[in-house]
Design an enzyme around this catalytic site. Sequence first.
Site, PDB file in Angstrom:
ATOM      1  CG  MET A  20      -2.082  -0.995   1.447  1.00 40.60           C
ATOM      2  SD  MET A  20      -2.948  -1.628   2.476  1.00 40.60           S
ATOM      3  CE  MET A  20      -2.179  -2.279   3.843  1.00 40.60           C
ATOM      4  CB  CYS A 102      -1.422   0.801  -9.018  1.00 40.91           C
ATOM      5  SG  CYS A 102      -1.347   2.154  -8.370  1.00 40.91           S
ATOM      6  CE  LYS A 142      -3.192  -7.077  -3.827  1.00 43.23           C
ATOM      7  NZ  LYS A 142      -3.799  -5.597  -4.913  1.00 43.23           N
ATOM      8  CG  HIS A 174      -8.578  -5.825  -5.911  1.00 43.21           C
ATOM      9  ND1 HIS A 174      -7.638  -4.764  -5.310  1.00 43.21           N
ATOM     10  CD2 HIS A 174      -9.840  -5.486  -5.616  1.00 43.21           C
ATOM     11  CE1 HIS A 174      -8.678  -4.158  -4.599  1.00 43.21           C
ATOM     12  NE2 HIS A 174     -10.224  -4.749  -3.905  1.00 43.21           N
ATOM     13  CG  ASN A 214      -6.149  -7.476  -2.509  1.00 41.30           C
ATOM     14  OD1 ASN A 214      -5.482  -6.467  -2.631  1.00 41.30           O
ATOM     15  ND2 ASN A 214      -6.614  -7.086  -0.476  1.00 41.30           N
ATOM     16  N   GLY A 236      -5.551  -5.621   3.075  1.00 40.21           N
ATOM     17  CA  GLY A 236      -5.179  -4.799   2.665  1.00 40.21           C
ATOM     18  C   GLY A 236      -5.506  -3.712   4.049  1.00 40.21           C
ATOM     19  NE  ARG A 237      -9.712   0.264   1.392  1.00 47.22           N
ATOM     20  CZ  ARG A 237     -10.195   0.179   0.915  1.00 47.22           C
ATOM     21  NH1 ARG A 237     -11.141   1.157   1.314  1.00 47.22           N
ATOM     22  NH2 ARG A 237     -11.087  -1.218  -0.014  1.00 47.22           N
TER      23      ARG A 237
END
Length: 335
Positions: A20, A102, A142, A174, A214, A236-237
């Site tokens: 991140m 991303c 990823k 993701h 994810n 993640g977050r």
Amino acid sequence: MTSDVRKDPCAASRLSVAPMMDWTDRHCRAFHRGMSRQVLLYTEMVTSAALVRGGAAHLLDFDAKEHPVALQLGGSNPEELSRATEMAVARGYAEVNLNVGCPSDRVQSGSFGAVLMEQPALVADCLRAMRMAAGDVPVTVKCRIGVDDQDPAQVLPDFLAHVHDAGVTRATVHARKAWLKGLSPKENRDIPPLDYPLVHAMVARFPDMHLSINGGILTLDDAEAQLAHMDGVMVGRAAYHDPAEILLRADSRIFGTDDPCPDRTAAALAMVSHIETHLDQGGKLGQVTRHMLGLFNGLPGARQWRRTLSEGATRPGAGIEVLHEALGRVQDLAA
């Protein structure tokens, strides 16, 4: 560096903390490692251009105590990614990961990140070059399930087939599309709907790949539920904003080993040595403690903890006493 120091990133990827930007720096990783000896940690994304052409080798700095730790690279030039991978391996990373997820404008303009979902053959070329440079250090990827108007049911298996053909056997997906046009990076983390069943189906379709999922995983219970379908889970977050929820019991519940840290207070105190070393080297307290603000999330005293750390870290000459002051406020309220 020997494999017993690097540990086994494939086994560790049963639970990992996502790369991140602006968050998973070396101080964040030190904090997370204090709560779990087993989870796989990732760096922030580092561009191959910064390493190869920008002379930014300092971006590879990390402490061996962080292991198992993986470097995430951003780029789309196979030769440049190969050279960056060589640098990462020489520094002792346990894994090198290619970012194909991303969605930021800066990443798109550099022709890497999620936009590469549209160029699976180029991704495969990049991964082959990275594997040649990596030796026995694993190369992973990823990705998203697709971008913009792509049909994920067609795009994701085709993309993973290219990855597999390049000799890469581990990927993290993701479970959301990325909308490169019309949504901000922040919106791309929430607005596109999750498609867990599609990602789950990839496990049967690619039985010799190790696939992690994810997106939208908020608790350790959520992670355990996903492990009924997947080889691994990347958080993640939630791991950043509520690290104790994800990490304090991860080793016992996910890996079947002893948890190294009994509680949140111990997790804070475990950072004392790291903070003192950082301050002795001329660093600022807030560079470390900003990653610790969510430690008591949801508990009495959480607000006082955050306020004391945030405000105290801005005082001239702020030192370790700020951490002890913040802990004292939490303990007073808990009592």
